[in-house]
Scaffold this motif. Structure first.
Motif, PDB file in Angstrom:
ATOM      1  N   PRO A  92       0.809  -1.225   0.000  1.00  9.47           N
ATOM      2  CA  PRO A  92       0.000   0.000   0.000  1.00  9.47           C
ATOM      3  C   PRO A  92       0.842   1.273   0.000  1.00  9.47           C
ATOM      4  O   PRO A  92       0.438   2.290  -0.569  1.00  9.47           O
ATOM      5  N   ALA A  93       2.025   1.222   0.634  1.00 10.01           N
ATOM      6  CA  ALA A  93       2.889   2.398   0.696  1.00 10.01           C
ATOM      7  C   ALA A  93       3.977   2.393  -0.368  1.00 10.01           C
ATOM      8  O   ALA A  93       4.845   3.265  -0.366  1.00 10.01           O
ATOM      9  N   SER A 344       0.954   1.623  -7.629  1.00 10.88           N
ATOM     10  CA  SER A 344       1.416   2.848  -8.265  1.00 10.88           C
ATOM     11  C   SER A 344       2.218   2.600  -9.533  1.00 10.88           C
ATOM     12  O   SER A 344       2.576   3.543 -10.229  1.00 10.88           O
ATOM     13  N   ARG A 345       2.538   1.337  -9.838  1.00 15.78           N
ATOM     14  CA  ARG A 345       3.334   1.023 -11.029  1.00 15.78           C
ATOM     15  C   ARG A 345       2.957  -0.358 -11.547  1.00 15.78           C
ATOM     16  O   ARG A 345       2.369  -1.174 -10.818  1.00 15.78           O
ATOM     17  N   LEU A 346       3.329  -0.633 -12.792  1.00 15.13           N
ATOM     18  CA  LEU A 346       2.944  -1.884 -13.422  1.00 15.13           C
ATOM     19  C   LEU A 346       4.006  -2.966 -13.324  1.00 15.13           C
ATOM     20  O   LEU A 346       3.682  -4.150 -13.471  1.00 15.13           O
ATOM     21  N   ASP A 347       5.258  -2.582 -13.104  1.00 16.16           N
ATOM     22  CA  ASP A 347       6.350  -3.560 -13.153  1.00 16.16           C
ATOM     23  C   ASP A 347       6.602  -4.200 -11.795  1.00 16.16           C
ATOM     24  O   ASP A 347       7.753  -4.373 -11.378  1.00 16.16           O
ATOM     25  N   ASP A 431      -9.996   3.584   6.199  1.00 20.57           N
ATOM     26  CA  ASP A 431      -8.661   4.194   6.249  1.00 20.57           C
ATOM     27  C   ASP A 431      -8.352   4.701   7.656  1.00 20.57           C
ATOM     28  O   ASP A 431      -7.222   4.572   8.147  1.00 20.57           O
ATOM     29  N   TYR A 432      -9.349   5.290   8.302  1.00 18.26           N
ATOM     30  CA  TYR A 432      -9.159   5.745   9.686  1.00 18.26           C
ATOM     31  C   TYR A 432      -8.918   4.557  10.614  1.00 18.26           C
ATOM     32  O   TYR A 432      -8.068   4.614  11.508  1.00 18.26           O
ATOM     33  N   TYR A 433      -9.671   3.473  10.393  1.00 19.66           N
ATOM     34  CA  TYR A 433      -9.507   2.305  11.256  1.00 19.66           C
ATOM     35  C   TYR A 433      -8.117   1.680  11.066  1.00 19.66           C
ATOM     36  O   TYR A 433      -7.467   1.298  12.044  1.00 19.66           O
ATOM     37  N   ARG A 434      -7.666   1.586   9.824  1.00 18.62           N
ATOM     38  CA  ARG A 434      -6.340   1.019   9.578  1.00 18.62           C
ATOM     39  C   ARG A 434      -5.251   1.860  10.228  1.00 18.62           C
ATOM     40  O   ARG A 434      -4.306   1.332  10.807  1.00 18.62           O
ATOM     41  N   ALA A 435      -5.390   3.187  10.123  1.00 21.90           N
ATOM     42  CA  ALA A 435      -4.397   4.062  10.738  1.00 21.90           C
ATOM     43  C   ALA A 435      -4.379   3.885  12.259  1.00 21.90           C
ATOM     44  O   ALA A 435      -3.307   3.824  12.872  1.00 21.90           O
ATOM     45  N   ALA A 436      -5.572   3.776  12.860  1.00 22.77           N
ATOM     46  CA  ALA A 436      -5.642   3.590  14.312  1.00 22.77           C
ATOM     47  C   ALA A 436      -5.030   2.255  14.715  1.00 22.77           C
ATOM     48  O   ALA A 436      -4.278   2.165  15.700  1.00 22.77           O
ATOM     49  N   LYS A 437      -5.333   1.201  13.947  1.00 15.10           N
ATOM     50  CA  LYS A 437      -4.743  -0.103  14.259  1.00 15.10           C
ATOM     51  C   LYS A 437      -3.227  -0.058  14.147  1.00 15.10           C
ATOM     52  O   LYS A 437      -2.511  -0.624  14.996  1.00 15.10           O
TER      53      LYS A 437
END
Length: 620
Positions: A92-93, A344-347, A431-437
């Motif tokens: 994800p990052a 963010s990319r295909l390769d 997204d808020y829940y993932r950040a809190a976790k």
């Protein structure tokens, strides 16, 4: 046929599966180069066991599992290892991860297969070892090592194996096509896992929008009538997220998995069709996990469908084979649109958890609207399949009130995104829940590090105390040896009178009176009693630490939302056990020294022989 129950909430997003189910599963072209990340599974990344320049065959192990929860990685093509270094991976990052890069010629494909096994006659240890050596993990997207799940009967009584064929997320059709074409293999893999887990029945849960797969399963079940294990097929109306483990168990068995619990806690084990087929291939065919079926779909592809591709294949090669129109491509999503991740990319390399690649146009998956203030409509609560309060969790996560979020069972959220889907304010709740976790896990990790440092300090202090106690015990032993009558060491270093008699001043000295005082033994005995109590407490601490470590070490591991306790917790528990043992050793050394001191203090002094001259002097 089992009666259907139901779970709360759920939604009905557009399925969009028809485009990828028009053709049979195709074999992707053999790639000339593959990039194999070492962390394609939940848990610790694997450790490379090959060197740059080494030639490998397809199926050769190139990385070993590390720790309790991990999995081997195998070469997916025949060729030469040209690099072992970090490369971009699906994340994800957009992070980099250590990868093993293998280059071949795109033609040669020499296999290093393991010996074939008959799972019906092989013992459990042999089957566990085979799964462990084959690198099989959950292919539904979670990536949990299958060999860990296969040992669940060591800690839980399992009565039901559920084949999770719901595949409720839009676009994804890999399991549907697997069942259409390989239903017999899936059922045989299910019987293999049922044998290992001790399950007496197998229930296949599938949504009723997959008629071809249901027909294939009915034929396979009819052909397996002679098997002792009971096999039941249960079709139910499509609703997202029926494929969630807790929701599927509720729907099929009416059993509630406890908060932060596992399906094994209610006697159930869940596997998806692709994982069961891979487990069978590992045992029956000796074939490690080097490929998987992946759905290629989206309006930017001219030839969507499902292909079986080698792990490590570059995604742009797969998309190009499906005739990608890059001019129309707006978003590339791995997984489904609800729970998948945008790339963010295909390769990037195809990994074990890549069950779907969506090449979406802007009209197909438009950019999310701007977040608006919450209007407290309650739609998120009605859609939540876990019976949570998404609105309250949103406020707690946004204000970073983590203790309250945990109190409201934040970690029971399966991150299905149903709440965000129905939110009229377009709030990205998950997204808020993932950040809190993530923040909670980070704080827990820092707390474990601090606790680890504390245990290391206590370990060192206990060692110092033990060494000091042992040194003191040796010193007292030498002193007692010097006090024994006839000891040659008594006069070492000093000159004594020939008659060896103490003077009157020495006999009446305060030190001599103190040495013979009756209060000295009582104080030593009190100290001895306190040390015995401390010894009992230390032994109890050691037993408790051993019990907790054994329980955590034998646990099949937590799922991805519970990764806060895994190898780091085991390491801390090992330090605690070592510290408790050092404390016990130090206390026992002090106790031994105290016992010697009490014995010496209570020993009667030997009577001294009087000379005749002294008797005559006293009679004057």
């Amino acid at each position: 046929m089992a009666r259907a129950f139901d779970f709360p909430g759920g939604i009905h997003p557009p399925a969009r599966k028809a485009a990828s189910t028009q053709r049979p599963i195709a074999q992707a072209a053999l790639p000339r180069r593959v990039m194999l990340p070492l962390g394609q599974h939940v848990g610790q990344p694997a450790e490379p066991c090959v060197a740059v320049g080494e030639r490998v065959n397809t199926g050769t192990r190139v990385a070993r599992a590390q720790g309790l929860i991990s999995a081997d990685v195998h070469a997916s093509i025949t060729g030469e290892v040209i690099a072992i270094e970090p490369y971009p991976v699906p994340h994800p990052a957009g992070l980099n991860e250590s990868c093993i890069v293998i280059e071949g010629d795109g033609i040669r494909d020499d296999w290093a297969l393991l010996p074939s096994l008959d799972w019906r006659s092989a013992d459990d240890d042999t089957l566990h070892a085979r799964l462990n050596a084959s690198g099989v993990v959950g292919l539904g997207g979670a990536g949990f090592p299958t060999q860990v799940k296969a040992r669940v009967r060591e800690r839980h009584a399992i009565d039901t194996l559920i084949v999770n064929a719901a595949e409720c997320e839009p676009y994804i059709s890999a399991d549907d096509m697997t069942l259409r074409e390989h239903a017999a293999d899936v059922l045989e893999g299910a019987r293999l896992i049922a044998k290992l887990s001790g399950a007496q029945r197998i229930i296949i849960g599938i949504e009723d929008d997959k008629p071809e797969a249901i027909t294939a399963l009915n034929r396979a079940i009819a052909a397996a009538k002679t098997e002792t294990v009971e096999i039941t097929l249960k079709a139910f109306p499509a609703r997202y997220p029926s494929g969630g483990e807790k929701q599927l168990i509720k729907r099929l068995l009416d059993r509630e998995v406890p908060s932060r619990g596992l399906p094994a806690d209610v006697g159930v084990l869940c596997h998806n069709p692709g994982t069961l087929r891979a487990a069978l291939q590992a045992v029956r065919d000796g074939r490690p996990l080097v490929s998987r079926i992946v759905t290629l779909t989206g309006e930017a592809l001219h030839r969507p469908g499902n292909v079986e591709a080698r792990l490590g294949t570059s995604m742009d090669e797969l998309l190009a084979a499906a005739d990608l129109n890059e001019a129309r491509l707006a978003r590339l999503v791995m997984g489904g649109p609800m729970m998948g991740m945008e790339l963010s990319r295909l390769d990037l390399p195809l990994v074990k958890s890549s069950n779907c690649l969506i090449a979406a146009t802007l009209d197909e998956l438009p950019t999310a609207p701007v977040e608006q203030p919450c209007i407290r409509c309650g739609a998120c609560e009605e859609a939540c399949p876990a019976s949570l309060l998404p609105q309250q969790l949103y406020w707690f996560a946004k204000s970073r009130e983590h203790d309250k979020a945990e109190l409201f069972n934040l970690f029971d959220c399966i991150e299905c995104d149903a709440c965000s889907f129905v939110c009229p304010s377009h709030i990205p709740l998950v997204d808020y829940y993932r950040a809190a976790k993530s923040e909670i896990r980070a704080h827990a990790f820092e707390a474990r590090k601090a606790e680890h440092a504390k245990h290391r300090f206590e370990f060192r202090q206990a060692r110092i105390e033990r060494e000091a106690a042992e040194k003191q015990a040796r010193r007292q032993s030498r002193l007692q040896a010097n006090k024994r009558p006839g000891s040659t060491a008594a006069g070492r270093g000093k000159s004594q009178p020939s008659n060896s008699q103490p003077s009157n001043s020495q006999a009446g000295s305060p030190q001599a009176a103190t040495a013979s005082s009756p209060t000295a033994p009582s104080a030593a005995e009190a100290d001895l009693k306190s040390l015995r109590i401390a010894q009992a407490a230390a032994k109890a601490a050691v037993r408790k630490a051993e019990k907790v470590l054994a329980r955590v070490s034998q646990s099949p591991g937590n799922k991805s939302q519970h990764q806060g306790q895994s190898d780091g917790e085991i390491e801390d528990l090992e330090v605690q056990l070592a510290t408790a043992r050092e404390n016990l050793a130090a206390i026992e050394a002090r106790l031994a020294a105290a016992k010697d001191a009490v014995a010496d203090a209570t020993q009667e002094p030997a009577p001294q022989r009087r000379s005749p001259d002294t008797d005559q002097e006293r009679t004057k």
